[in-house]
Design an enzyme around this catalytic site. Structure first.
Site, PDB file in Angstrom:
ATOM      1  N   LYS A 177      41.434  42.065  34.387  1.00  0.00           N
ATOM      2  CA  LYS A 177      42.106  40.941  34.339  1.00  0.00           C
ATOM      3  C   LYS A 177      41.100  39.619  35.055  1.00  0.00           C
ATOM      4  CE  LYS A 177      45.703  38.281  35.432  1.00  0.00           C
ATOM      5  NZ  LYS A 177      46.521  37.688  34.255  1.00  0.00           N
ATOM      6  N   LYS A 185      43.556  31.601  43.589  1.00  0.00           N
ATOM      7  CA  LYS A 185      43.321  32.840  44.092  1.00  0.00           C
ATOM      8  C   LYS A 185      42.549  33.732  43.313  1.00  0.00           C
ATOM      9  CE  LYS A 185      46.538  35.514  43.148  1.00  0.00           C
ATOM     10  NZ  LYS A 185      46.797  36.433  42.042  1.00  0.00           N
TER      11      LYS A 185
END
Ligand code: NAD
Length: 297
Positions: free
Chosen positions: A176, A244
């Site tokens: 990811k 983030k």
């Protein structure tokens, strides 16, 4: 609707992504007990057929599988390690799947702690955005033991179309992070092309259509391009969440001594966007950095 035989899910985190994923689990015939710290998010899902819970423990009780879809590592740790959390109160099926994007280091720790307590854990972050979540067309990249993945797979099928077991615990997050690095740099490239096209006086809709038909085509250009051109900064995937993710990419890269100069550059632009109050805006709002740099703000 009560618990059913098709498999009962405790779903925790009903935001932009989670509410659509939980709805698709219901649509596929699973029963769902839902929890979120925002009461209205739970109510919304109850009206779609879910059962309400008031804690992660209550969502997991009687569930074959507990699924979390939360903003960041601290929230997942709270749901796992908290007093009403999944470590102390695991689902009856002893299977926890986190589909958020969080730190691979934290994933390995959570996996080890749950495993020691007799509960399997899979990290299964997703790609495809709110549209993919709504259409049950997510790409799901999972890390963990093969047997646990096999038990989770039928639930993944209700939420996604590309479902891949990519390796050991933390491998889902590692894949990811590669995905996010490409997304960030791709968004930056599109902002840059639109800034140059606009200054050159070309029609931006036409520019986008031409690019979509050639080798510069991308998911980001297709899905975010229209909002960039029209100036719509509405949130789908927030600037704050991408920052983030870029932080997680850089932590991973530093730990493994991999230089990522492109990621470093686009991260500073995202920081600039947040400093201008764009943190809650969608990712396409990165174009506003280029508006400011070209004095079109
Ligand atoms: P979101 O902020 O919209 O939703 C998160 C939900 O979690 C909120 O409803 C919030 O109230 C809830 N929550 C927070 N702390 C909680 C707690 N302790 N207990 C229970 N509920 C809690 O975020 P999102 O856009 O749905 O993203 C979720 C995750 O998926 C993130 O890790 C994000 O990076 C990732 N992701 C998002 C997208 C996207 O396009 N939005 C795409 C792929 C992956």
């Amino acid at each position: 609707m009560g618990r059913n035989d098709k498999g009962h899910v405790g779903f925790i985190g009903l935001g932009t992504m989670g509410r659509e994923m939980a709805r698709n689990l219901l649509a596929a015939g699973h029963s769902v007990t839902a929890f979120d710290i925002v009461g209205s998010a739970v109510e919304e899902l109850v009206s779609a057929g879910a059962i309400a819970a008031t804690s992660p423990a209550q969502a997991a009780a009687n569930a074959d599988i507990a699924i979390t879809m939360l903003p960041d590592t601290p929230q997942v740790e709270e749901v796992v390690y908290g007093a009403q959390g999944l470590l102390a109160s695991p689902p009856a099926g002893r299977l926890v799947v986190d589909m958020s994007t969080i730190s691979p280091v934290a994933v390995r720790r959570i996996h080890a702690d749950l495993k020691a307590a007799g509960t399997d854990f899979i990290d299964a972050p997703v790609s495809g955005g709110p549209i993919g979540a709504k259409n049950a067309a997510l790409s799901i990249m999972a890390g963990g033991e093969a047997e646990a993945f096999a038990r989770a797979e039928p639930y993944f099928r209700a939420m996604g179309t590309t479902i891949t077991h990519v390796g050991a615990p933390g491998a889902g997050q590692a894949v990811k992070l590669c995905n996010q690095l490409i997304c960030g740099i791709n968004i930056q490239a599109i902002c840059e092309a639109i800034a140059l096209g606009r200054a050159s006086g070309v029609d931006l809709e036409q520019l986008r259509n031409v690019l979509l038909g050639g080798s510069a085509a991308s998911w980001m250009l297709e899905k975010l391009g229209p909002a960039m051109i029209s100036g719509d900064v509405g949130a789908g995937f927030r600037i704050d969440l991408m920052l983030k993710d870029l932080r997680l990419v850089q932590e991973q890269a530093q730990a493994l001594s991999v230089p990522l100069p492109g990621t470093a550059l686009v991260t500073s632009q995202y920081i600039e966007a947040r400093a201008h109050g764009e943190g809650a805006n969608g990712n396409q709002a990165l174009f506003r950095v280029y508006d400011r740099m070209t004095n079109r703000d």
